[in-house]
Design an enzyme around this catalytic site. Structure first.
Site, mmCIF file in Angstrom:
data_model
loop_
_atom_site.group_PDB
_atom_site.id
_atom_site.type_symbol
_atom_site.label_atom_id
_atom_site.label_comp_id
_atom_site.label_asym_id
_atom_site.label_seq_id
_atom_site.Cartn_x
_atom_site.Cartn_y
_atom_site.Cartn_z
ATOM 1 N N LYS A 56 -10.950 2.730 12.932
ATOM 2 C CA LYS A 56 -9.759 3.313 13.546
ATOM 3 C C LYS A 56 -9.957 3.546 15.047
ATOM 4 C CE LYS A 56 -6.977 3.394 10.083
ATOM 5 N NZ LYS A 56 -5.846 2.401 10.065
ATOM 6 N N ARG A 59 -0.830 -9.877 -2.509
ATOM 7 C CA ARG A 59 -0.374 -10.192 -3.864
ATOM 8 C C ARG A 59 1.119 -9.892 -3.981
ATOM 9 N NH1 ARG A 59 -3.629 -5.942 -3.868
ATOM 10 N NH2 ARG A 59 -5.384 -7.224 -4.522
ATOM 11 N N TYR A 95 -14.523 3.629 8.032
ATOM 12 C CA TYR A 95 -13.070 3.732 8.206
ATOM 13 C C TYR A 95 -12.742 4.323 9.565
ATOM 14 C CZ TYR A 95 -8.293 5.444 7.304
ATOM 15 O OH TYR A 95 -6.945 5.721 7.369
ATOM 16 N N ASP A 152 -2.340 -13.372 3.068
ATOM 17 C CA ASP A 152 -3.662 -12.813 3.335
ATOM 18 C C ASP A 152 -3.706 -12.521 4.825
ATOM 19 O OD1 ASP A 152 -6.308 -12.246 3.876
ATOM 20 O OD2 ASP A 152 -7.117 -13.944 2.745
ATOM 21 N N GLY A 170 0.805 -1.217 0.000
ATOM 22 C CA GLY A 170 0.000 0.000 0.000
ATOM 23 C C GLY A 170 0.835 1.262 0.000
ATOM 24 N N GLN A 171 0.154 2.392 0.178
ATOM 25 C CA GLN A 171 0.818 3.691 0.092
ATOM 26 C C GLN A 171 1.930 3.836 1.115
ATOM 27 O OE1 GLN A 171 -1.432 7.152 1.277
ATOM 28 N NE2 GLN A 171 -0.343 8.501 -0.125
ATOM 29 N N ASP A 190 2.259 -9.117 1.490
ATOM 30 C CA ASP A 190 1.050 -8.529 0.942
ATOM 31 C C ASP A 190 0.210 -9.658 0.355
ATOM 32 O OD1 ASP A 190 0.166 -5.498 0.382
ATOM 33 O OD2 ASP A 190 -0.636 -6.770 -1.206
#
Length: 318
Positions: A144, A36, A140, A51, A11-12, A34
């Site tokens: 959190k 993938r 989201y 996963d 991810g980012q 990850d």
């Protein structure tokens, strides 16, 4: 930290945190995972396909590499999560619970980033305190807040070393955004160079806290290396670097590209989310408890972003 596992490395944050940590702790001591294959990360050091909802597979990797610190970066972001709240809860909370349980069983420290999205419309908008009302209106944000409370529970109940920061919008010149409300603050630089104009999905006058990725990476390491006896909050510290509106950012770009133009096609979902978040966080607790201090502001970030993105786009043409 001696042996580090990054869950959700593609991810980012993860795609930049992995090489950053490998540069500090050694390539072989940072295991990237990850769901993938991530070509760059797997070619440069240890990588496992994982996963994060598969607890047994995660535990096997922790045992295989003798992991002592887990960075759980798995999350569906704010705007994406609103399109499928049930999936967002399943992924966000499932990955966290597995990280905490495995951390407890194997005595690993656990870092999970929280977010400005943990606050809601009833939180104070300006200089939002470290400890205040938190009633988010997105799945989201709900994840959190729950994650912060769950991590605190594991620290108090089991003595697990859990730590996190509430990140504002993160701006990167290396990784494209992934469905967050603050994506515009990355996209605008690409479009400024590609086309000289940008259509923004967030209203022109909405303030949101932001941080350049180099500061974000440094904050993670500084917190994880901080003396635990000085940490009163752990989960989770407000951190910030700058606060601006889309129009302020556009004006900053025009100082370098005078012909740059921006118009608006406001996304109602992103508008609602953005307006529910604080204008600016109070990060004094992070400054006092572990010495946090940002190094980048909107001007220095814009110089660096435009140069880096221009170089990146030029390389893609070849």
């Amino acid at each position: 930290m001696k042996k580090i596992l990054i869950v959700g490395a593609g991810g980012q944050i993860g795609s930049e945190l992995v090489p950053y940590l490998r540069g500090i702790y050694g390539t072989d001591n940072v295991v990237a995972t990850d769901v993938r294959e991530c070509t760059g990360l797997s070619e440069e050091g240890p990588f496992e396909t994982l996963d994060a909802l598969d607890g047994k597979a995660m535990e096997a990797i922790v045992s295989k590499y003798g992991i002592d610190t887990i960075f759980n970066l798995v999350a569906l972001l704010s705007a994406t999560g609103e399109r499928n709240p049930q999936l967002a809860w399943k992924i966000n909370m499932g990955a966290l619970m597995n990280s905490l349980e495995i951390g407890r069983e194997h005595n690993c420290a656990v870092f999970t980033p929280s977010s400005i999205g943990a606050f809601g419309p009833t939180s104070p908008k300006d200089m939002t305190p470290q400890d205040t009302v938190m009633q988010p209106t997105t799945i989201y944000g709900v994840c959190k807040v729950t994650g912060e409370m769950l991590s605190n529970y594991y620290a108090q109940r089991y003595g697990l070393d859990t730590r996190s920061v509430r990140f504002p919008g993160l701006i990167s010149n290396k990784t494209l955004p992934g469905g967050g409300t603050t994506d515009y603050a990355v996209e605008i630089y690409y479009e400024a160079i590609r086309n000289g104009r940008y259509t923004c999905a967030v209203p022109s006058d909405v303030y949101m806290d932001m941080m350049y990725m180099p500061d974000a990476l440094r904050s993670i390491v500084e917190l994880m290396e901080a003396d635990p006896t000085k940490l009163k909050h752990r989960n989770s510290f407000n951190v910030t670097a700058m606060s601006f509106t889309p129009e302020i950012l556009a004006a900053e770009i025009r100082k370098r590209i005078p012909s740059f133009e921006m118009d608006y096609d406001v996304d109602p979902v992103k508008e609602s989310i953005a307006k529910s978040w604080p204008n600016k966080l109070d990060d004094s607790c992070a400054r006092e408890e572990w010495g946090w201090k940002p190094q980048w502001d909107i001007s220095s970030m814009t110089d660096d972003m435009l140069a880096a993105v221009a170089k990146k786009l030029e390389a893609e043409k070849k």
